[in-house]
Design a protein around this motif. Structure first.
Motif, PDB file in Angstrom:
ATOM      1  N   ARG A   1      -2.943   0.962 -15.921  1.00 19.65           N
ATOM      2  CA  ARG A   1      -2.985   1.884 -14.809  1.00 19.65           C
ATOM      3  C   ARG A   1      -1.612   1.925 -14.156  1.00 19.65           C
ATOM      4  NH1 ARG A   1      -7.330   3.094 -12.085  1.00 19.65           N
ATOM      5  NH2 ARG A   1      -6.248   2.601 -10.172  1.00 19.65           N
TER       6      ARG A   1
ATOM      7  N   PRO B   1      -2.328   2.357  -6.427  1.00 17.21           N
ATOM      8  CA  PRO B   1      -3.568   3.130  -6.294  1.00 17.21           C
ATOM      9  C   PRO B   1      -3.277   4.536  -5.797  1.00 17.21           C
ATOM     10  CG  PRO B   1      -3.384   1.499  -4.540  1.00 17.21           C
ATOM     11  CD  PRO B   1      -2.264   1.220  -5.492  1.00 17.21           C
ATOM     12  N   ASP B   2      -4.071   5.482  -6.268  1.00 21.38           N
ATOM     13  CA  ASP B   2      -3.928   6.872  -5.869  1.00 21.38           C
ATOM     14  C   ASP B   2      -4.538   7.072  -4.482  1.00 21.38           C
ATOM     15  OD1 ASP B   2      -3.159   9.488  -6.194  1.00 21.38           O
ATOM     16  OD2 ASP B   2      -5.060  10.090  -7.097  1.00 21.38           O
TER      17      ASP B   2
ATOM     18  N   ARG C   1      -7.036   8.968  -3.378  1.00 20.43           N
ATOM     19  CA  ARG C   1      -8.492   8.933  -3.279  1.00 20.43           C
ATOM     20  C   ARG C   1      -9.046   7.546  -3.575  1.00 20.43           C
ATOM     21  NH1 ARG C   1     -10.888  12.350  -8.429  1.00 20.43           N
ATOM     22  NH2 ARG C   1     -10.114  11.019 -10.099  1.00 20.43           N
ATOM     23  N   GLU C   2      -8.261   6.716  -4.275  1.00 20.14           N
ATOM     24  CA  GLU C   2      -8.709   5.358  -4.538  1.00 20.14           C
ATOM     25  C   GLU C   2      -8.564   4.451  -3.318  1.00 20.14           C
ATOM     26  OE1 GLU C   2      -7.650   5.344  -9.313  1.00 20.14           O
ATOM     27  OE2 GLU C   2      -6.272   4.439  -7.889  1.00 20.14           O
TER      28      GLU C   2
ATOM     29  N   ASP D   1     -16.642  10.773 -10.655  1.00 23.61           N
ATOM     30  CA  ASP D   1     -15.912  10.405 -11.866  1.00 23.61           C
ATOM     31  C   ASP D   1     -16.273  11.406 -12.959  1.00 23.61           C
ATOM     32  OD1 ASP D   1     -15.513   9.110 -14.546  1.00 23.61           O
ATOM     33  OD2 ASP D   1     -14.729   7.498 -13.298  1.00 23.61           O
TER      34      ASP D   1
ATOM     35  N   VAL E   1     -17.870   7.620  -7.131  1.00 23.17           N
ATOM     36  CA  VAL E   1     -16.957   6.497  -6.973  1.00 23.17           C
ATOM     37  C   VAL E   1     -16.478   6.472  -5.529  1.00 23.17           C
ATOM     38  CG1 VAL E   1     -14.813   5.403  -7.744  1.00 23.17           C
ATOM     39  CG2 VAL E   1     -16.220   6.681  -9.369  1.00 23.17           C
TER      40      VAL E   1
ATOM     41  N   GLY F   1     -13.712   4.840  -2.980  1.00 25.27           N
ATOM     42  CA  GLY F   1     -12.440   4.146  -2.963  1.00 25.27           C
ATOM     43  C   GLY F   1     -12.500   2.864  -2.139  1.00 25.27           C
ATOM     44  N   ASN F   2     -11.435   2.084  -2.227  1.00 23.63           N
ATOM     45  CA  ASN F   2     -11.369   0.796  -1.551  1.00 23.63           C
ATOM     46  C   ASN F   2     -10.085   0.731  -0.722  1.00 23.63           C
ATOM     47  OD1 ASN F   2     -11.333  -1.846  -0.714  1.00 23.63           O
ATOM     48  ND2 ASN F   2     -11.398  -2.739  -2.759  1.00 23.63           N
TER      49      ASN F   2
ATOM     50  N   LYS G   1     -12.520  -0.810 -12.149  1.00 31.06           N
ATOM     51  CA  LYS G   1     -13.653  -0.043 -11.626  1.00 31.06           C
ATOM     52  C   LYS G   1     -14.917  -0.883 -11.768  1.00 31.06           C
ATOM     53  CE  LYS G   1     -13.319   4.264 -12.259  1.00 31.06           C
ATOM     54  NZ  LYS G   1     -13.230   5.580 -12.926  1.00 31.06           N
TER      55      LYS G   1
ATOM     56  N   SER H   1     -17.011   1.462  -7.385  1.00 28.18           N
ATOM     57  CA  SER H   1     -15.879   1.290  -6.492  1.00 28.18           C
ATOM     58  C   SER H   1     -14.728   0.692  -7.289  1.00 28.18           C
ATOM     59  CB  SER H   1     -16.235   0.396  -5.298  1.00 28.18           C
ATOM     60  OG  SER H   1     -15.162   0.345  -4.376  1.00 28.18           O
ATOM     61  N   LEU H   2     -13.625   0.365  -6.622  1.00 24.75           N
ATOM     62  CA  LEU H   2     -12.460  -0.210  -7.268  1.00 24.75           C
ATOM     63  C   LEU H   2     -12.096  -1.498  -6.566  1.00 24.75           C
ATOM     64  CD1 LEU H   2     -11.254   3.250  -6.958  1.00 24.75           C
ATOM     65  CD2 LEU H   2     -10.703   2.259  -9.161  1.00 24.75           C
TER      66      LEU H   2
END
Length: 542
Positions: free
Chosen positions: A29, A294-295, A297-298, A306, A313, A315-316, A356, A367-368
């Protein structure tokens, strides 16, 4: 140039189009930072979230914001319909209760993305600025290139979403005869009111967020070639990243927002050594440090869909940037300038890798989270060869053909993956010893190509297979969800029509096998991607 910051890339990349370090780990990633000299690129691009898709009457204003016309309301239907099965012309109903009850979720958003699932209205802006320079020096038996430069990336996003639900308020909404009607008749004006369905807002407190990122970088690199035998490339990149994502509630403006992000500086070194010990063979060794951020939205607790797993999903906000150290050793032998054989070994060490996972007690909600560390290592074999030698094989001698214009390619990577989890933070996960989420144990590519002697046409048949991999980490005793091995066959053809014109044909996923997800011995999801055909007429003046 206007750049969509969500430009879509194929989730199944051709291994031949990436460097050996990238091929070593298909699940890394890591995102490419704004462009830097090829020898000192400090990260590899991953498949990023899908672009918002074809826009409807979109333009860019003077403030560089995206403006899209024709807002509309999209309704989602959930519930069960007694004695009525889903059809191609009616919405698919998901049975959520044993009694006849229906809820229609309406989401007001822009009409710019008619082909994607309902989601927030996104307004994205990105600006990239860069200055680069190179100073070449020539000596008696060596050359040296000094590269330097600076870059800046500015990104902004506004994600807004309002949801509305039709719920049963009276006897009409519970009448089986009404519930068996098509959706447009169920929600006719006669059925709306206190005796039927009522409309109310169901926007979640986490449905809206805005985000920004300011990334500034400077890089310096040296590339020297000594006696056409030794090539040494060293460099470093200094980055400062200021990123923030703010999630807020529309229904309760007094509620404190959820703010996530980072304001950090990082130094990313890279080094490569090539020893050409003979005219046909050489040995390469390289090291680099990369980052995986992380993006937007993450980092927001706003839920999103997803597109591969077809699940929500969340985000965190506590995610942190992952660091990756890449080691690569490769031996290469060249039969000709376009024919080669290589074998290599690689190692990737991850710090705080992002995975994930399933949220405990949430059904299929994902979630992440950051793991403690991970390691991927393995070997890679790559060969490309012309087929002119086939003409001398028994049985082929009488087959007249331009064998010299045919070629084959083969690439195979075997990856061993392991992850280290904090026993306290990850105690809810089912398996504390497992591979990284998203990492296939092997990837194989085959290529058969033909190029006309005069270069006027070129055809390529590509086959790719990736081993089964964890799609989502299991929790609370539930097994991990695996994406089973997938095989894809593509075909590409190019033909020159005139000096400046060419015709291109691309056929993707010719076999169209089923994409299957399993949990234990049960299949949780199965679908087919479908086949794709693309025709291109290109004009490229010389």
């Amino acid at each position: 140039m206007w750049i969509c910051p969500h430009s879509s890339m194929s989730a199944t990349k051709s291994r031949r189009s990436t460097s050996s370090a990238q091929r070593a780990c298909c699940c890394v990633r890591a995102r490419t930072a704004p462009s830097c000299p090829k020898a000192y690129r400090t990260s590899s691009r991953r498949a990023s979230p899908s672009c918002a898709g074809p826009r409807t009457s979109c333009s860019r204003s003077s403030s560089a914001a995206t403006i899209c016309s024709r807002p509309r309301t999209i309704c989602r239907w959930t519930g069960n319909t007694p004695g009525r099965a889903p059809t191609a012309t009616s919405p698919t109903r998901a049975s959520t209760a044993t009694t006849a009850r229906r809820t229609v979720r309406c989401r007001s958003r822009s009409a710019r993305t008619p082909t994607r699932p309902p989601g927030p209205e996104l307004s994205d802006y990105q600006r990239d600025l860069s200055v680069k320079g190179k100073l070449p020096f020539d000596f008696d038996t060596a050359t040296l290139d000094l590269s330097f430069g600076g870059e800046r990336t500015e990104r902004n996003r506004d994600a807004s979403l309002r949801s509305f639900s039709f719920s049963a308020a009276g006897p009409i909404a519970r009448d089986p005869a009404v519930l068996a009607l098509p959706i447009d008749q169920v929600l006719s004006p006669d059925h709306i009111g206190e005796d039927g369905f009522v409309l109310s807002e169901s926007t979640l407190p986490t449905d809206n967020y805005f985000a920004r990122q300011d990334l500034t970088a400077f890089f310096l690199g040296i590339d020297t070639n000594i006696a056409q035998k030794y090539r040494i490339a060293v460099g470093a990149r200094r980055e400062r990243n200021d990123q923030a994502v703010t999630t807020f509630s529309l229904s309760n403006p007094e509620a404190p927002p959820v703010v996530a992000g980072e304001n950090t500086s990082s130094t990313l070194p890279a080094a490569a050594l090539t020893w050409a010990y003979s005219e046909n063979a050489q040995l390469r060794a390289s090291f680099s440090k990369t980052l995986s951020r992380p993006d937007f939205r993450e980092l927001s607790p706003a839920p999103y869909l997803d597109p591969l797993l077809d699940v929500q999903v969340v985000g965190n906000p506590d995610l942190v940037t992952a660091g990756i150290r890449n080691y690569d050793l490769r031996w290469e032998y060249y039969f000709s300038p376009v024919e080669a054989f290589s074998i290599g070994a690689f190692l990737k060490e991850f710090e705080n890798p992002i995975e994930k996972t399933r949220l405990p007690g949430s059904g299929v909600l994902l979630s992440l989270d950051n793991a403690q560390s991970a390691r991927n290592y393995g070997i890679e074999l790559d060969v490309s060869k012309g087929l002119e030698f086939v003409a001398d094989w028994p049985g082929f001698r009488h087959i007249h053909g331009d064998w010299a214009n045919w070629s084959v390619g083969f690439n195979y990577a075997r990856i061993k993956s392991s992850i280290t989890l904090d026993p306290l933070d990850a105690s809810f996960q089912t398996n504390l010893e497992r591979p990284m989420q998203g990492q296939s144990p092997y990837v194989t590519n085959l290529q058969l190509g033909h190029q006309a002697g005069d270069g006027s046409s070129e055809a390529t048949l590509l086959f790719n297979v990736s081993g089964r991999r964890i799609a989502a980490v299991g929790v609370a005793g539930q097994p991990d969800i695996y994406e089973e091995a997938f095989r894809q066959l593509d075909f590409q053809y190019r033909h020159a029509l005139a000096d400046d014109w060419s015709f291109k044909l691309r056929l993707r996923n010719l076999l169209d096998p089923a994409v299957r997800y399993t949990q234990g011995d049960k299949t949780t999801r199965e679908y087919r991607k479908g086949r794709a055909l693309m025709l291109t007429l290109e004009w490229k003046p010389r």
